[in-house]
Design an enzyme around this catalytic site. Structure first.
Site, PDB file in Angstrom:
ATOM      1  N   CYS A 143       3.266  -4.450   6.652  1.00 46.11           N
ATOM      2  CA  CYS A 143       3.065  -4.388   5.201  1.00 46.11           C
ATOM      3  C   CYS A 143       4.296  -3.804   4.509  1.00 46.11           C
ATOM      4  O   CYS A 143       5.240  -3.372   5.161  1.00 46.11           O
ATOM      5  CB  CYS A 143       1.847  -3.527   4.893  1.00 46.11           C
ATOM      6  SG  CYS A 143       0.303  -4.196   5.541  1.00 46.11           S
ATOM      7  N   HIS A 178       0.837  -1.194   0.000  1.00 46.08           N
ATOM      8  CA  HIS A 178       0.000   0.000   0.000  1.00 46.08           C
ATOM      9  C   HIS A 178       0.874   1.246   0.000  1.00 46.08           C
ATOM     10  O   HIS A 178       2.103   1.171   0.008  1.00 46.08           O
ATOM     11  CB  HIS A 178      -0.987  -0.016   1.182  1.00 46.08           C
ATOM     12  CG  HIS A 178      -0.352   0.011   2.540  1.00 46.08           C
ATOM     13  ND1 HIS A 178       0.167   1.160   3.106  1.00 46.08           N
ATOM     14  CD2 HIS A 178      -0.170  -0.972   3.456  1.00 46.08           C
ATOM     15  CE1 HIS A 178       0.646   0.888   4.299  1.00 46.08           C
ATOM     16  NE2 HIS A 178       0.456  -0.405   4.547  1.00 46.08           N
TER      17      HIS A 178
END
Length: 176
Positions: A135, A123
């Site tokens: 992430c 992301h």
């Protein structure tokens, strides 16, 4: 796609990125903030249709009630769920732009092992060098370009050799 100490190597280019505040870990656990070592497949692409155009024909829109369960005690652990949802979760339709475009990996999915860690997404980053909760995050324009170049099944390789390294502005460095 291969994570390196300098960034993500993909399609002959080095893409600056950030990783989890817990660095790279082979023994990823829920809440440790680590990016798991291993070979992860791309399994989905989500986007905010109220903010950006559909990035690929296989992308799915993020709706107002879409959530991601991180509740280790719920059967929906590490799956997309819809509000109302009583378990611990993360909103996918965030007020900030971090999840305007989300690339989903198969980390601990679709049959999650409880406590092993919920979703690992690719992301947008908050800012260069700011770590994630596990992430892999990119500059907006880089994330959009990567989304154009991938397809379901594309591999994200986080080498075991990076285990014990910590997040930095480029990608990862040796832990203290």
């Amino acid at each position: 796609m291969v994570l390196t100490p300098e960034g993500l190597r993909f399609r002959g280019r080095l893409w600056p990125c950030t990783i989890g505040r817990g660095g790279v870990r082979a023994d990823k656990r829920e809440g440790d903030g680590a990016t798991p070592a291993g070979v992860h497949r791309i399994v989905g692409l989500l986007y905010r249709p109220d903010r950006i155009a559909r990035p690929a024909d296989w992308a799915e829109p993020i709706g107002p009630s879409d959530l991601w369960s991180d509740d280790v005690d719920d059967e929906a652990y590490n799956l997309m769920v819809r509000a109302p949802y009583a378990g611990s979760h993360e909103m996918l339709r965030r007020p900030d732009p971090l999840y305007d475009l989300v690339i989903l990996t198969d980390w601990n999915w679709p049959r999650a092992e409880r406590g092993r860690g919920s979703a690992i997404f690719l992301h947008r980053w908050r800012r260069p060098g700011f770590p994630t909760a596990g992430c892999v995050a990119f500059r907006r324009d880089h994330l959009h370009r990567i989304a154009e170049l991938i397809h379901p099944g594309t591999r994200l390789i986080v080498p075991q050799a990076l285990d014990g390294r910590r997040a930095t502005g480029g990608a990862v460095r040796r832990g203290d």
